[in-house]
Design a protein around this motif. Structure first.
Motif, PDB file in Angstrom:
ATOM      1  N   ASP A 160       0.854  -1.191   0.000  1.00 56.59           N
ATOM      2  CA  ASP A 160       0.000   0.000   0.000  1.00 56.59           C
ATOM      3  C   ASP A 160       0.886   1.236   0.000  1.00 56.59           C
ATOM      4  O   ASP A 160       1.392   1.665   1.033  1.00 56.59           O
ATOM      5  N   GLY A 161       1.111   1.825  -1.151  1.00 52.54           N
ATOM      6  CA  GLY A 161       1.955   3.010  -1.268  1.00 52.54           C
ATOM      7  C   GLY A 161       1.948   3.508  -2.696  1.00 52.54           C
ATOM      8  O   GLY A 161       1.336   2.919  -3.594  1.00 52.54           O
ATOM      9  N   SER A 162       2.644   4.621  -2.932  1.00 58.27           N
ATOM     10  CA  SER A 162       2.670   5.207  -4.265  1.00 58.27           C
ATOM     11  C   SER A 162       3.806   6.209  -4.357  1.00 58.27           C
ATOM     12  O   SER A 162       4.365   6.652  -3.354  1.00 58.27           O
ATOM     13  N   VAL A 163       4.128   6.565  -5.591  1.00 53.39           N
ATOM     14  CA  VAL A 163       5.054   7.652  -5.891  1.00 53.39           C
ATOM     15  C   VAL A 163       4.237   8.775  -6.536  1.00 53.39           C
ATOM     16  O   VAL A 163       3.523   8.537  -7.522  1.00 53.39           O
ATOM     17  N   LEU A 164       4.334   9.977  -5.979  1.00 50.74           N
ATOM     18  CA  LEU A 164       3.624  11.131  -6.519  1.00 50.74           C
ATOM     19  C   LEU A 164       4.649  12.095  -7.103  1.00 50.74           C
ATOM     20  O   LEU A 164       5.568  12.535  -6.397  1.00 50.74           O
ATOM     21  N   MET A 165       4.509  12.406  -8.389  1.00 48.84           N
ATOM     22  CA  MET A 165       5.408  13.339  -9.064  1.00 48.84           C
ATOM     23  C   MET A 165       4.640  14.624  -9.372  1.00 48.84           C
ATOM     24  O   MET A 165       3.590  14.592 -10.002  1.00 48.84           O
ATOM     25  N   GLU A 166       5.187  15.739  -8.927  1.00 48.31           N
ATOM     26  CA  GLU A 166       4.568  17.052  -9.178  1.00 48.31           C
ATOM     27  C   GLU A 166       5.488  17.864 -10.076  1.00 48.31           C
ATOM     28  O   GLU A 166       6.686  18.006  -9.794  1.00 48.31           O
ATOM     29  N   LEU A 167       4.922  18.396 -11.159  1.00 51.22           N
ATOM     30  CA  LEU A 167       5.708  19.189 -12.096  1.00 51.22           C
ATOM     31  C   LEU A 167       6.115  20.498 -11.429  1.00 51.22           C
ATOM     32  O   LEU A 167       5.265  21.255 -10.939  1.00 51.22           O
ATOM     33  N   ALA A 168       7.421  20.758 -11.404  1.00 51.38           N
ATOM     34  CA  ALA A 168       7.942  21.939 -10.715  1.00 51.38           C
ATOM     35  C   ALA A 168       8.094  23.141 -11.637  1.00 51.38           C
ATOM     36  O   ALA A 168       8.508  24.208 -11.193  1.00 51.38           O
ATOM     37  N   GLU A 169       7.774  22.986 -12.899  1.00 49.48           N
ATOM     38  CA  GLU A 169       7.899  24.083 -13.859  1.00 49.48           C
ATOM     39  C   GLU A 169       6.520  24.583 -14.260  1.00 49.48           C
ATOM     40  O   GLU A 169       5.570  23.799 -14.319  1.00 49.48           O
ATOM     41  N   PRO A 170       6.385  25.885 -14.541  1.00 47.25           N
ATOM     42  CA  PRO A 170       5.069  26.411 -14.946  1.00 47.25           C
ATOM     43  C   PRO A 170       4.658  25.895 -16.315  1.00 47.25           C
ATOM     44  O   PRO A 170       5.495  25.657 -17.190  1.00 47.25           O
TER      45      PRO A 170
END
Length: 385
Positions: A160-170
């Motif tokens: 039970d887990g995940s990797v979350l990627m958030e775009l750091a560029e506009p």
């Protein structure tokens, strides 16, 4: 392309790997070969998963988007995102976008709060592949909508887990929703005080390039207006008659300050101004615009000089789509004084404002030489459509 990574549930996976390793050692010590092989396989799967999730998404690139998409209220258009992946494939992911609510995504899985739509769509891309994600959007209200946040969530294959990627560029993409157009059923009257090109049945001025006939000569007529050929044919002096004309160009001055206790006043004024601009474009009327919203240009307020045409119409619709009631505003009476001193006034002036009685001194001055329309339609005044 820079991504910010957040890992959830990694500690639990490591704890599970530790427990599996302990059981593997115990099985090995007590010569339980089959059991040890099972624990070894489980440990290998967790190890493979850790290696995979430590590298997944690091080479994912968001290709450049179409810079601007235009909407009318109620119309639909597609937001197209294109991704290019590296060697590590992404399976069973979820793409989440946050977009300002001038547009509404046409998807089932979404939330709306604080002027933002959050919506989710499935996402997967193979090794070295390019993939396009098409999301239908609908124009919801006048304004500009940008994507404020993009994330990709990849759940663990085991555990039970995940990797979350958030775009750091506009994301340099914007969606413009044009204001609603209400067909103008009235007529903008030209000024009788100035010559021009607008045909009139009666006027102080005439277009000498458009003779419309002749009449009998009277002593008050000028000598150069005598039609000699017609006079010879009629055997009496005839005077040329010309088309009566007056000038028609319009200055719209909108008061962006909202009327007290009247929600939606700003939007109604924008729609009113857009409808006037639409009328002027369809009837080839030159116009200029002044709005008492602060800017950082040569003039401290929104000023669009005199002009006409379809290209100009589209640019003005984009300007009106970007305006917000949150913009800084200048007192309307200050704008009227500045216009009176610095702007060459056209024959017709339209004031889109509430409480027009507050500005009576300036409008009385303009009425001596111009045709002035005070448009306070939501107050039930006779100038309304």
């Amino acid at each position: 392309m820079k991504w910010i990574r957040y890992e959830e549930g990694l500690k639990t996976v490591y704890q599970g790997m530790g427990i599996v390793l302990v059981f593997f050692l115990l099985s090995f010590i007590y010569s339980q070969v089959m059991l040890a092989a099972c624990f070894a396989a489980v440990f290998a799967m967790f190890s493979f998963q850790n290696i995979y999730y430590s590298k997944v998404g690091k080479n994912l690139i968001v290709l450049p988007l179409r810079n601007r998409t235009r909407f009318l209220i109620g119309t639909e258009n597609d937001l197209i995102l294109e991704f290019e992946n590296g060697k590590i494939p992404i399976w069973n992911g979820t793409l989440t976008l946050s977009i300002q609510d001038a547009v509404a995504p046409m998807v089932d899985d979404m939330d709306h709060f604080s002027g933002i739509f959050d919506f989710h769509v499935p996402f997967a891309v193979g090794s070295g592949e390019k993939v396009k994600v098409s999301i239908p959007l609908q124009g919801r209200k006048r304004g500009m909508a940008r994507i404020t946040r993009m994330t990709i969530k990849i759940p663990y294959l085991f555990g039970d887990g995940s990797v979350l990627m958030e775009l750091a560029e506009p994301i340099r993409q914007e969606n413009l929703v044009y204001p609603k157009i209400l067909p103008f059923t009235g007529k903008l009257n030209p000024s009788p005080h100035r010559p021009g090109e607008t045909e009139q049945h009666q006027g102080l001025f005439h277009d000498v390039f458009q003779p419309v006939g002749t009449r009998d000569y009277i002593p008050a007529d000028r000598f150069d207006q005598i039609h000699w050929k017609a006079s010879a044919r009629m055997q009496k002096l005839q005077t040329k008659e010309f088309q009566a004309v007056t000038a028609l160009s319009v200055l719209f001055i909108m008061n962006a300050i909202e009327k007290p206790r009247s929600p939606g006043d700003f939007e109604k004024k924008i729609e009113r101004l857009a409808s006037y601009v639409d009328y002027c474009t369809r009837n080839t009327v030159t116009y200029s615009i002044v709005i008492n919203i602060q800017t950082f240009g040569v003039t401290p307020y929104v000023y669009i000089p005199l002009g006409a045409g379809k290209i100009r119409y589209q640019k003005i619709m984009e300007i009106l789509a970007r305006l917000s009631e949150k913009n800084g505003k200048i007192p309307y009476e200050s704008i009227l004084r500045s216009v009176d001193l610095n702007v060459t006034l056209p024959p017709t002036i339209v004031l889109i404002t509430h409480d027009p009685e507050l500005f009576g001194n300036i409008t009385k001055k303009w009425l001596k030489y111009n045709h002035v329309v005070i448009d306070s339609f939501y107050d039930g005044r006779k100038e309304g459509w």
